[in-house]
Design an enzyme around this catalytic site. Structure first.
Site, mmCIF file in Angstrom:
data_model
loop_
_atom_site.group_PDB
_atom_site.id
_atom_site.type_symbol
_atom_site.label_atom_id
_atom_site.label_comp_id
_atom_site.label_asym_id
_atom_site.label_seq_id
_atom_site.Cartn_x
_atom_site.Cartn_y
_atom_site.Cartn_z
ATOM 1 N N ASP A 72 -128.134 -18.072 -67.652
ATOM 2 C CA ASP A 72 -128.189 -17.201 -66.462
ATOM 3 C C ASP A 72 -128.617 -15.813 -66.929
ATOM 4 O O ASP A 72 -127.955 -15.205 -67.773
ATOM 5 C CB ASP A 72 -126.777 -17.162 -65.838
ATOM 6 C CG ASP A 72 -126.706 -16.307 -64.574
ATOM 7 O OD1 ASP A 72 -127.671 -15.568 -64.283
ATOM 8 O OD2 ASP A 72 -125.675 -16.383 -63.887
ATOM 9 N N ASP A 131 -133.101 -17.142 -61.592
ATOM 10 C CA ASP A 131 -132.673 -16.649 -62.899
ATOM 11 C C ASP A 131 -131.710 -17.577 -63.636
ATOM 12 O O ASP A 131 -131.002 -17.137 -64.528
ATOM 13 C CB ASP A 131 -132.073 -15.242 -62.771
ATOM 14 C CG ASP A 131 -130.624 -15.259 -62.302
ATOM 15 O OD1 ASP A 131 -130.269 -16.181 -61.556
ATOM 16 O OD2 ASP A 131 -129.858 -14.367 -62.698
ATOM 17 N N GLU A 132 -131.697 -18.863 -63.248
ATOM 18 C CA GLU A 132 -130.749 -19.797 -63.862
ATOM 19 C C GLU A 132 -131.400 -21.128 -64.167
ATOM 20 O O GLU A 132 -132.232 -21.598 -63.401
ATOM 21 C CB GLU A 132 -129.629 -20.098 -62.859
ATOM 22 C CG GLU A 132 -128.393 -19.291 -63.053
ATOM 23 C CD GLU A 132 -127.325 -19.683 -62.030
ATOM 24 O OE1 GLU A 132 -126.971 -18.792 -61.245
ATOM 25 O OE2 GLU A 132 -126.890 -20.844 -62.018
HETATM 26 P P1 TTP Z 1 -127.030 -13.726 -59.965
HETATM 27 O O1 TTP Z 1 -127.376 -14.452 -61.237
HETATM 28 O O2 TTP Z 1 -125.926 -14.238 -59.116
HETATM 29 O O3 TTP Z 1 -126.682 -12.210 -60.273
HETATM 30 P P2 TTP Z 1 -127.304 -11.245 -61.350
HETATM 31 O O4 TTP Z 1 -128.308 -11.918 -62.208
HETATM 32 O O5 TTP Z 1 -127.801 -10.037 -60.635
HETATM 33 O O6 TTP Z 1 -126.022 -10.810 -62.153
HETATM 34 P P3 TTP Z 1 -125.233 -11.614 -63.291
HETATM 35 O O7 TTP Z 1 -125.304 -10.715 -64.489
HETATM 36 O O8 TTP Z 1 -123.841 -11.709 -62.739
HETATM 37 O O9 TTP Z 1 -125.889 -12.939 -63.476
HETATM 38 O O10 TTP Z 1 -128.309 -13.632 -59.025
HETATM 39 C C1 TTP Z 1 -129.635 -13.536 -59.514
HETATM 40 C C2 TTP Z 1 -130.463 -12.605 -58.660
HETATM 41 O O11 TTP Z 1 -130.434 -13.040 -57.297
HETATM 42 C C3 TTP Z 1 -129.943 -11.183 -58.640
HETATM 43 O O12 TTP Z 1 -130.440 -10.420 -59.723
HETATM 44 C C4 TTP Z 1 -130.406 -10.679 -57.314
HETATM 45 C C5 TTP Z 1 -130.418 -11.897 -56.430
HETATM 46 N N1 TTP Z 1 -129.225 -11.886 -55.565
HETATM 47 C C6 TTP Z 1 -129.322 -11.337 -54.282
HETATM 48 O O13 TTP Z 1 -130.411 -10.905 -53.870
HETATM 49 N N2 TTP Z 1 -128.210 -11.317 -53.479
HETATM 50 C C7 TTP Z 1 -126.986 -11.773 -53.901
HETATM 51 O O14 TTP Z 1 -125.995 -11.728 -53.147
HETATM 52 C C8 TTP Z 1 -126.885 -12.344 -55.225
HETATM 53 C C9 TTP Z 1 -125.562 -12.859 -55.735
HETATM 54 C C10 TTP Z 1 -128.029 -12.384 -56.004
HETATM 55 MG MG MG Z 2 -127.909 -13.766 -63.200
#
Ligand code: TTP
Ligand code: MG
Length: 374
Positions: free
Chosen positions: A15, A115-116
């Site tokens: 991730d 992103d995963e």
């Molecule tokens: P995530 O992987 O949930 O969050 P992240 O990568 O920003 O943070 P983390 O370090 O906890 O992994 O989500 C990936 C992308 O999806 C995030 O960068 C932006 C988008 N996103 C939104 O637009 N709205 C949301 O509510 C979430 C959770 C994510």
């Molecule tokens: Mg992320």
């Protein structure tokens, strides 16, 4: 080494950290030490809209995904915070590059979102978790060296454990959970950490005094079934003890299309319900025509007044793209379902699948649950 000879699968979940905000830091490194907030502006007023994501500097001030922009601004008052609009195209481009690096590290690869991704590394690690950890370190350093991005990796015996373990330490984390650590690792965690347990399900579990995953694992399966239905109860129980057999598999084009809707009032009356499902069938059908898809399997989902979820499906001998056939099968499935059960429907859904390959039933379940949670 043959797969059958291996003790356990080894699955990684990768991730990317604070992804959209990290992409913004990438093209403008000077903002790296400041709070960075990536926003979806609705355009109504200057500050209306929501936070898409924020870097960890901003998160330290309490800024979170989904928060109204004005609130994030308030939290970051008197800081040198940078607010930026989302630029999906740029993030997609970077995501594509990272995903192709990750593929190179996997026996089987499955991207889940921008992103995963899940990587099955069983074969290349010979089933050794020690080797799995080394591979995970290689993934992290490879992504950092080639794309200048940090990521968090969870390693476990299946997708569920990999995902939950990745959540254990962020950002730039690496958590490995071996099969004999699964029970101790899961037990103390809150039930909301189980994939598919959203806010509503969490509340219903808490009402049953199920707070931790350990509580869930000890809860009588029949009791769970009475509340959640057999399919979900089985899924929750298995998840609570760390069992998950879902394979890591490449997602091709859409493998199923589904629509779900809430009825104007709760009902068991076939004519009233098929009025709604006919609408859903039409919507689904228009998508298949656009994509030139023929389907072999038709499914229904009924969410009962007690929120239990029931699904039925039928697979045809030959694929079809005919709307009337779709509507008739849905009607037939519903008729049979209501004859066999006492259930009163609150929401109904239609799904078609089996376009090319068989769809795993658990994925369908999780998709339904997502729609159910929304
Ligand atoms: P995530 O992987 O949930 O969050 P992240 O990568 O920003 O943070 P983390 O370090 O906890 O992994 O989500 C990936 C992308 O999806 C995030 O960068 C932006 C988008 N996103 C939104 O637009 N709205 C949301 O509510 C979430 C959770 C994510
Ligand atoms: Mg992320």
């Amino acid at each position: 080494m043959e797969e059958s000879a291996l003790q356990s699968r080894i699955v990684m979940l990768v991730d990317l950290d604070y992804f959209f905000a990290q992409c913004e830091e990438l093209r403008n490194p000077s903002i790296k030490d400041k709070p960075v907030v990536v926003c979806v502006y609705s355009g109504r007023t200057e500050d209306s809209g929501a936070v898409s994501t924020a870097n960890y500097v901003a998160r330290a001030y309490g800024v979170k995904s989904g928060m109204p922009i004005f609130l994030a601004k308030k939290k970051l008052e008197n800081t040198s915070a940078v607010f930026l609009p989302v630029d999906y195209e740029f993030y997609e481009e970077i995501s594509g590059k990272v995903m192709s690096i990750l593929k190179g590290f996997a026996d089987h690869f499955e991207q889940v979102g921008i992103d995963e991704a899940y990587l099955d590394v069983t074969q290349r690690t010979g089933g050794s978790f020690e080797e799995g950890r080394k591979q995970a370190e290689n993934v992290k350093s490879g992504v950092l060296r080639q794309e200048k991005l940090t990521c968090t990796v969870g390693v476990g015996p299946n997708k569920l454990i990999a995902k939950i373990s990745a959540d254990a330490k962020k950002p730039d984390g690496l958590t490995v959970v071996t099969p004999d650590q699964v029970t101790a690792f899961l037990g103390p965690l809150h039930v909301s950490r189980v994939i598919g347990v959203g806010a509503k399900t969490t509340k219903r579990m808490e009402a049953l005094r199920i707070n931790t995953i350990s509580d869930l694992s000890k809860y009588d399966v029949q009791g769970l079934t009475a509340v959640f239905g057999k399919t979900l109860a089985t899924y929750f129980h298995n998840a609570s003890v760390g069992i998950d057999d879902e394979p890591v598999q490449e997602r091709g084009e859409a493998t199923s299309i589904s629509r779900i809707a809430t009825l104007k009032h709760n009902s068991r009356e076939l004519n009233f319900i098929t009025e709604k499902t006919d609408e859903l069938c039409r919507e689904i059908h228009s998508t298949t025509t656009k994509d030139g898809l023929a389907f072999k399997t038709v499914g229904i989902v009924v969410i009962a007044t007690d929120m239990s979820i029931h699904t039925r499906s039928k697979t045809l001998e030959n694929a079809t793209h005919d709307l009337d056939t779709l509507r008739e099968i849905v009607k037939e499935l519903l008729e049979k379902f209501f004859n066999q059960t006492e259930v009163e429907a609150r929401r109904v859904g239609v799904r078609i699948s089996n376009f090319a390959k068989e769809q795993k039933s658990q994925r369908q379940l999780l998709t339904f649950m997502k729609e159910h949670e929304d």
